[in-house]
Design a protein around this motif. Structure first.
Motif, mmCIF file in Angstrom:
data_model
loop_
_atom_site.group_PDB
_atom_site.id
_atom_site.type_symbol
_atom_site.label_atom_id
_atom_site.label_comp_id
_atom_site.label_asym_id
_atom_site.label_seq_id
_atom_site.Cartn_x
_atom_site.Cartn_y
_atom_site.Cartn_z
ATOM 1 N N ALA A 82 37.936 31.922 37.377
ATOM 2 C CA ALA A 82 38.175 32.582 36.066
ATOM 3 C C ALA A 82 37.071 33.164 36.036
ATOM 4 C CB ALA A 82 38.968 31.643 34.839
ATOM 5 N N ASN A 83 35.982 32.924 35.856
ATOM 6 C CA ASN A 83 34.776 33.408 35.513
ATOM 7 C C ASN A 83 33.659 33.834 36.615
ATOM 8 O OD1 ASN A 83 35.188 33.388 32.744
ATOM 9 N ND2 ASN A 83 34.981 31.199 32.586
ATOM 10 N N ALA A 84 34.215 33.794 37.939
ATOM 11 C CA ALA A 84 33.390 33.851 39.249
ATOM 12 C C ALA A 84 33.555 35.135 39.570
ATOM 13 C CB ALA A 84 34.028 32.735 40.244
ATOM 14 N N GLY A 85 34.202 36.225 39.039
ATOM 15 C CA GLY A 85 34.346 37.532 39.809
ATOM 16 C C GLY A 85 35.341 37.485 40.586
ATOM 17 N N VAL A 86 36.108 36.407 41.122
ATOM 18 C CA VAL A 86 37.275 36.533 42.127
ATOM 19 C C VAL A 86 38.384 37.249 41.675
ATOM 20 C CG1 VAL A 86 38.760 34.827 43.202
ATOM 21 C CG2 VAL A 86 36.533 34.208 42.730
ATOM 22 N N SER A 87 38.938 38.118 42.766
ATOM 23 C CA SER A 87 40.154 38.655 42.588
ATOM 24 C C SER A 87 41.445 37.775 41.973
ATOM 25 C CB SER A 87 40.722 39.176 44.018
ATOM 26 O OG SER A 87 41.954 39.634 44.023
ATOM 27 N N THR A 88 41.813 38.327 40.919
ATOM 28 C CA THR A 88 42.862 37.410 40.348
ATOM 29 C C THR A 88 43.941 37.364 41.376
ATOM 30 O OG1 THR A 88 42.297 38.151 38.065
ATOM 31 C CG2 THR A 88 44.538 37.378 38.351
ATOM 32 N N GLU A 89 44.401 38.556 41.861
ATOM 33 C CA GLU A 89 45.370 38.592 42.845
ATOM 34 C C GLU A 89 45.425 37.458 43.957
ATOM 35 O OE1 GLU A 89 47.620 41.679 46.164
ATOM 36 O OE2 GLU A 89 45.901 42.453 44.900
ATOM 37 N N LEU A 90 44.208 37.520 44.679
ATOM 38 C CA LEU A 90 43.862 36.740 45.798
ATOM 39 C C LEU A 90 43.845 35.404 45.301
ATOM 40 C CD1 LEU A 90 41.451 38.475 47.979
ATOM 41 C CD2 LEU A 90 44.032 38.722 47.792
ATOM 42 N N SER A 91 43.156 34.830 44.170
ATOM 43 C CA SER A 91 42.946 33.571 43.486
ATOM 44 C C SER A 91 44.353 32.981 43.329
ATOM 45 C CB SER A 91 42.159 33.610 42.481
ATOM 46 O OG SER A 91 42.293 32.417 41.845
ATOM 47 N N SER A 92 45.243 33.983 42.576
ATOM 48 C CA SER A 92 46.828 33.433 42.306
ATOM 49 C C SER A 92 47.516 33.094 43.418
ATOM 50 C CB SER A 92 47.401 34.501 41.349
ATOM 51 O OG SER A 92 46.654 34.909 40.206
ATOM 52 N N ASP A 96 48.948 36.621 52.380
ATOM 53 C CA ASP A 96 49.000 38.112 52.810
ATOM 54 C C ASP A 96 50.073 38.401 53.674
ATOM 55 O OD1 ASP A 96 48.086 40.617 52.586
ATOM 56 O OD2 ASP A 96 46.050 39.890 52.722
ATOM 57 N N SER A 97 51.396 38.023 53.245
ATOM 58 C CA SER A 97 52.602 38.335 54.246
ATOM 59 C C SER A 97 52.415 37.772 55.547
ATOM 60 C CB SER A 97 52.915 39.822 54.202
ATOM 61 O OG SER A 97 53.071 40.367 52.727
ATOM 62 N N GLY A 98 51.484 36.596 55.633
ATOM 63 C CA GLY A 98 51.449 36.007 56.915
ATOM 64 C C GLY A 98 50.258 36.471 57.755
ATOM 65 N N ARG A 99 49.670 37.526 57.350
ATOM 66 C CA ARG A 99 48.548 37.970 57.854
ATOM 67 C C ARG A 99 47.297 37.232 58.135
ATOM 68 N NH1 ARG A 99 47.755 44.045 55.802
ATOM 69 N NH2 ARG A 99 47.931 42.803 53.845
ATOM 70 N N VAL A 100 47.163 36.543 57.075
ATOM 71 C CA VAL A 100 46.229 35.460 56.744
ATOM 72 C C VAL A 100 46.666 33.935 56.870
ATOM 73 C CG1 VAL A 100 44.244 34.909 55.363
ATOM 74 C CG2 VAL A 100 44.901 37.254 55.427
ATOM 75 N N ALA A 101 46.198 33.235 57.860
ATOM 76 C CA ALA A 101 46.455 31.999 57.914
ATOM 77 C C ALA A 101 45.275 30.752 57.551
ATOM 78 C CB ALA A 101 46.917 31.547 59.315
#
Length: 623
Positions: A109-119, A138-143
């Motif tokens: 929450a307070n680490a500057g992380v992308s909310t989208e990626l964290s979620s 990421d729609s299967g592009r990242v495992a």
């Protein structure tokens, strides 16, 4: 090699300056200067990223110490932002004490992380049970493959070829195990030639250990209050000996024939199609899921054991992965008909109840995975009187197998050519391609990869008498909802019974080896009713065996009751996926992901010892 069935999660604690802190190791998870900046400087720049993944088909990173996931999130964000990125990113990370999803959210929450990626990461976060966990992002592009357990054990169990290594963890004097010679040796075995390595530690012991294993290391400018970091490159040649197959490679022609459109065949078709392969799916019946995969409903739950044996570990991994697969299908609009109503495994008597209690005490699983409940609680859960106690699997339930098969097919989109009413009599290999022929010796399809997912008939087509695939008849009895009390959960024990689905509850199943007939038998309805009486006394009083409908089908089993999957020895491009018995709903999806990963030469989503336990070579060449 044995993997412990016990996992001790971490709890999120903060130091006075607000940085995440581990009381157990008396160390912080990252510098106060910022986790993402540290990840970018030490690990991304230390491995010459993003430059090194540019234009690659795939890129593999192995990390020691997932922690709060900041290194992964920084890497994922950099990969996403790079127009020259690799087509796929594999990130393999070991973690002895994983955090809960809620703690990850708090830390991000307070680490500057992308909310989208964290979620997205948190939404896919698995139950905290030991072993390997493959997360599709990421729609299967990242495992993301998480290895929950001791670093020394889990890295030795890992099958992968690393392009880059993030050597992370608490300070060597705080947690020496993760910097040990055994860990460095395991990493060297996983490294490709010219694999790079980066770490924030410049300890003399760390440097000398890495150098002894073939890494040429140099100091580089440090980050924040650290003067130096360490960067390295693997310089040795080694053969990456595989337990899978020498034919496992990226094929120029990404086309496979799959024979059999049940749970196994449709699952591997979907996993290959997700990798942009073309799949020709051949089914002898008029439509998919007409064999053992055609039952109205099947039970979905793991099979624990106090000694955490192969069966227990494979069903645990399959159960957790299947939950992810079902969620992905639903999010993509391919709704599988199933219900997470829980599954209650009633003990047969006091002796088994004691063993069930012991298993829960020894394994210490999270409550969402498994609990032991007494008779009073079991009766409350099932809303049935006077039950014995037993295991309770809150996230278990029932699945309609045909809906899973059809959803797998639909998810393939344009990558699948489904041909029903197509019976294959023989297959032949010539000039790098397999061809499937019908009874008239007409060539039906050709491809460099052939996958036999046609149950016990796989043995005949593979021309492998040594493969101990057998047929086992199973009859399910259908109970009219009007003749029984309503059930709120699946109940298992000597048999199983599901809640009513469209007015019919499924109860079963019998088990008759080497019987290929699918006629309905009153004697087997009686056998199923006896099992029902043992689980739920008096529940079937209004039922008569000669009045019941049902369904009989033939299941494929192996001599050791484990699945058989992998490359067939001495037959290049020939693979088998079978032997699920009555556990196709738990095993099918993970086994398909494992097989697709083997075929595509990717990091594997399961432990080496479990892969060996399921390989067809265990029968050709006993281990």
């Amino acid at each position: 090699m044995k993997v412990s069935g016990v996992l001790q999660p971490a709890s999120l604690t903060f130091a006075n300056d607000g940085t995440p802190y581990s009381p157990e190791y008396d160390d912080i998870y990252h510098t106060v200067a910022g986790a993402l900046a540290q990840a970018e400087h030490v690990f991304l720049r230390g491995n010459d990223l993003p430059q090194r993944w540019a234009g690659r088909e795939s890129f593999v990173i192995i990390e020691t110490g997932f922690g709060l996931g900041h290194n992964f999130l920084a890497t994922w964000a950099a990969w996403r932002a790079d127009p020259k990125r690799s087509r796929r990113l594999h990130f393999v990370s070991v973690e002895k004490h994983p955090f809960s999803a809620q703690d990850l959210l708090r830390a991000h929450a307070n680490a500057g992380v992308s909310t989208e990626l964290s979620s997205e990461l948190v939404s896919r976060w698995p139950m905290l049970v030991p072993g390997f966990h493959r997360l599709e992002l990421d729609s299967g592009r990242v495992a993301l493959t998480l290895l929950f357990g001791e670093a020394e054990t889990m890295l030795a169990e890992c099958v992968a070829k690393a392009d880059a290594i993030y050597l992370d963890g608490f300070a060597p004097n705080k947690n020496p195990d993760i910097w040990s010679p055994t860990v460095c040796k395991a990493l060297a075995k996983l490294a490709r030639k010219d694999c790079t390595l980066a770490t924030w530690s410049v300890s003399g012991n760390v440097r000398s250990t890495l150098e002894a294993e073939g890494f040429a290391v140099d100091k580089a400018p440090g980050f924040a209050n650290k003067r130096e970091t360490l960067r390295g490159r693997f310089t040795r040649e080694h053969g990456h000996k595989s337990i899978v197959s020498t034919s496992a490679a990226t094929h120029v022609k990404q086309h496979a024939i799959v024979i059999g459109a049940g749970l196994a065949g449709t699952a591997i078709a979907e996993r290959l199609a997700a990798r942009d392969w073309q799949v020709t799916l051949l089914e002898a019946q008029a439509e998919p899921a007409r064999g053992a995969s055609g039952n109205l409903a099947g039970v979905f739950r793991p099979q624990p054991s106090t000694d955490d044996n192969f069966m227990a570990r494979i069903t645990r991994a399959g159960f957790v992965y299947a939950l992810q697969h079902l969620a992905r299908l639903a999010e993509s609009g391919y709704a599988v008909r199933w219900q997470e109503c829980g599954a209650l495994h009633i003990a047969r008597g006091e002796r088994q109840a004691a063993k069930q209690q012991e298993a829960v005490a020894v394994l210490a699983p999270p409550a969402e995975y498994m609990q032991f409940v007494d008779g009073e609680e079991a009766s409350r859960i099932a809303q049935q009187p006077d039950l014995r106690g037993g295991w309770w699997f809150p996230r278990g339930g029932w699945i309609a197998p045909p809906s899973l098969c059809n959803s797998n097919i639909a998810a393939c989109g344009t990558h699948i050519d489904l041909r029903t009413s197509t019976s294959i009599e023989r297959v032949a290999y010539d000039d790098g391609e397999w061809t499937a022929f019908d009874a008239k010796n007409t060539a039906i399809a050709s491809a460099p990869i052939l996958i036999l997912a046609n149950a016990y008939d796989a043995r005949k087509l593979a021309n492998s008498i040594w493969l101990p695939l057998s047929a086992a008849r199973g009859q399910v009895s259908h109970l009219p909802a009007n003749d029984i009390a309503p059930l709120t959960t699946v109940v298992c024990g000597s048999g199983y019974v599901t809640p009513a689905i469209d007015g019919i509850a499924s109860m079963g199943a019998t088990f008759v080896v080497d019987d290929l007939e699918t006629d309905l038998r009153t004697t087997e309805h009686s056998e199923n009713l006896d099992k029902l009486e043992d689980m739920l006394s008096g529940y079937g009083n209004n039922l008569q065996p000669d009045n019941l409908d049902g369904r009989a089908s033939i299941r494929a089993i192996t001599s050791d009751r484990l699945p058989v999957l992998g490359a067939m020895p001495d037959q290049p491009g020939l693979w088998v996926l079978s032997g699920f018995g009555a556990r196709g709903l738990v095993w099918g999806n993970l086994c398909a992901e494992l097989l697709a990963s083997q075929i595509c030469d990717e990091p594997l989503p399961l432990e080496r010892s479990l892969i060996k336990a399921m390989s067809p070579t265990r029968f050709a060449n006993p281990l």
